[in-house]
Design an enzyme around this catalytic site. Sequence first.
Site, PDB file in Angstrom:
ATOM      1  N   HIS A 190      45.940  31.404  39.219  1.00  0.00           N
ATOM      2  CA  HIS A 190      46.385  31.497  37.818  1.00  0.00           C
ATOM      3  C   HIS A 190      45.965  30.248  37.051  1.00  0.00           C
ATOM      4  CE1 HIS A 190      49.591  34.008  39.863  1.00  0.00           C
ATOM      5  NE2 HIS A 190      49.177  34.837  38.937  1.00  0.00           N
TER       6      HIS A 190
ATOM      7  N   LYS B 284      40.631  39.334  41.600  1.00  0.00           N
ATOM      8  CA  LYS B 284      41.243  39.791  42.848  1.00  0.00           C
ATOM      9  C   LYS B 284      41.782  41.212  42.639  1.00  0.00           C
ATOM     10  CE  LYS B 284      45.083  38.141  44.687  1.00  0.00           C
ATOM     11  NZ  LYS B 284      45.876  39.383  44.921  1.00  0.00           N
TER      12      LYS B 284
ATOM     13  N   SER C 245      47.315  34.416  46.272  1.00  0.00           N
ATOM     14  CA  SER C 245      48.140  35.513  45.770  1.00  0.00           C
ATOM     15  C   SER C 245      49.590  35.039  45.735  1.00  0.00           C
ATOM     16  CB  SER C 245      48.032  36.701  46.724  1.00  0.00           C
ATOM     17  OG  SER C 245      49.083  37.611  46.484  1.00  0.00           O
TER      18      SER C 245
ATOM     19  N   LEU D  90      53.227  31.299  39.985  1.00  0.00           N
ATOM     20  CA  LEU D  90      51.849  30.886  39.704  1.00  0.00           C
ATOM     21  C   LEU D  90      51.268  30.024  40.817  1.00  0.00           C
ATOM     22  CD1 LEU D  90      52.320  30.021  35.918  1.00  0.00           C
ATOM     23  CD2 LEU D  90      51.639  32.196  36.951  1.00  0.00           C
ATOM     24  N   HIS D  91      49.966  30.187  41.025  1.00  0.00           N
ATOM     25  CA  HIS D  91      49.244  29.399  42.021  1.00  0.00           C
ATOM     26  C   HIS D  91      47.938  28.939  41.405  1.00  0.00           C
ATOM     27  CE1 HIS D  91      46.967  33.090  42.387  1.00  0.00           C
ATOM     28  NE2 HIS D  91      48.051  33.750  42.759  1.00  0.00           N
TER      29      HIS D  91
ATOM     30  N   GLN E   3      42.268  46.691  38.395  1.00  0.00           N
ATOM     31  CA  GLN E   3      43.048  46.410  37.189  1.00  0.00           C
ATOM     32  C   GLN E   3      42.130  45.923  36.063  1.00  0.00           C
ATOM     33  OE1 GLN E   3      47.036  44.400  36.996  1.00  0.00           O
ATOM     34  NE2 GLN E   3      45.807  42.579  36.676  1.00  0.00           N
TER      35      GLN E   3
HETATM   36  O1  PAF Z   1      47.995  41.019  37.486  1.00  0.00           O
HETATM   37  C1  PAF Z   1      49.185  40.858  37.140  1.00  0.00           C
HETATM   38  O2  PAF Z   1      49.818  39.852  37.441  1.00  0.00           O
HETATM   39  C2  PAF Z   1      49.867  41.964  36.328  1.00  0.00           C
HETATM   40  O3  PAF Z   1      49.443  43.225  36.725  1.00  0.00           O
HETATM   41  C3  PAF Z   1      49.705  41.775  34.804  1.00  0.00           C
HETATM   42  C4  PAF Z   1      48.267  41.899  34.373  1.00  0.00           C
HETATM   43  C5  PAF Z   1      50.252  40.423  34.402  1.00  0.00           C
HETATM   44  C6  PAF Z   1      50.509  42.864  34.080  1.00  0.00           C
HETATM   45  O4  PAF Z   1      51.850  42.810  34.399  1.00  0.00           O
END
Ligand code: PAF
Length: 284
Positions: free
Chosen positions: A37, A152, A193, A33-34, A156
């Site tokens: 997050h 970012k 990241s 985590l950074h 997704q």
């Molecule tokens: O973005 C991420 O870190 C991953 O793709 C996620 C959403 C936690 C799913 O594993």
Amino acid sequence: MQIITSKQELTKQVEACKRQGKTIGLVPTMGALHEGHASLVKRCVSENDICFVSVFVNPTQFNNKEDLAKYPRNLNRDAELLSSIGAHFVFAPTPEEMYTAEEMSQTFSFDFAGLDKVMEGKMRPGHFNGVVQVVSRLFYLVQPDRAYFGEKDFQQVAIIHHMVERSTLKGTFGDLKIIDCPIVREASGLALSSRNERLSEAKKKTALAISQTLFQSREWAKTMPVSEVQQRVIDTVNAVSGLEVEYYEIVDQSSLLPAADFSHAIGCITVYCGPVRLIDNIKY
Ligand code: PAF
């Protein structure tokens, strides 16, 4: 803050929250985590009664075994950060707790309406199947009112919106709201990241050319057509020794199809900085 490793304990805690009428927020992560997050978690804590954070390096979304093996992991450090910013529960299961052997080896299939055929989906076949597999499982388990994702990973987030809004799944996750959170950058402009941990200070300086070029491209977009801006970004980044563009595409923010002009457009880039694959994007 409590760390949970089993689905059974997670369900027990979720049910207790629901019984007490508490709202639940979820921040799915793969750990390492950074501050990016942390910004999602802080927002989750401020908008919900209870904040769950999942820390799980999901094997089914990696199409490259080496990338999976090298993905940074440090649960103790992650837990310290999460506790300091007010998360209530961390769900950190093993792959075996999340998946049966069959689920781990079989391809999960999902109708992405073409959103998975471009950019990351094209370069990393099966990647979004794995993402949707794990995220939908987390939604079933945690039953959140809100779930937080960083922009970012723009593609997704688009795919997760599609999953939640898709007619056959509509209502499956209740009134779940997907909250898109802006990219967090270092003062230098470099997008935060987990993969930055694998960059030396010198490489970090080299990688700066990525965000700098993207910001500059907003100026180019004032006078140039999309195709020219796209090519100029690629050429400018590739001209930096140590960087190699995998793709740069300027697409419509909803359909992810090539943009005809800059209204509602986003440019998404993936660049190799040595062996480290970095992504970034810019809205025009
Ligand atoms: O973005 C991420 O870190 C991953 O793709 C996620 C959403 C936690 C799913 O594993």
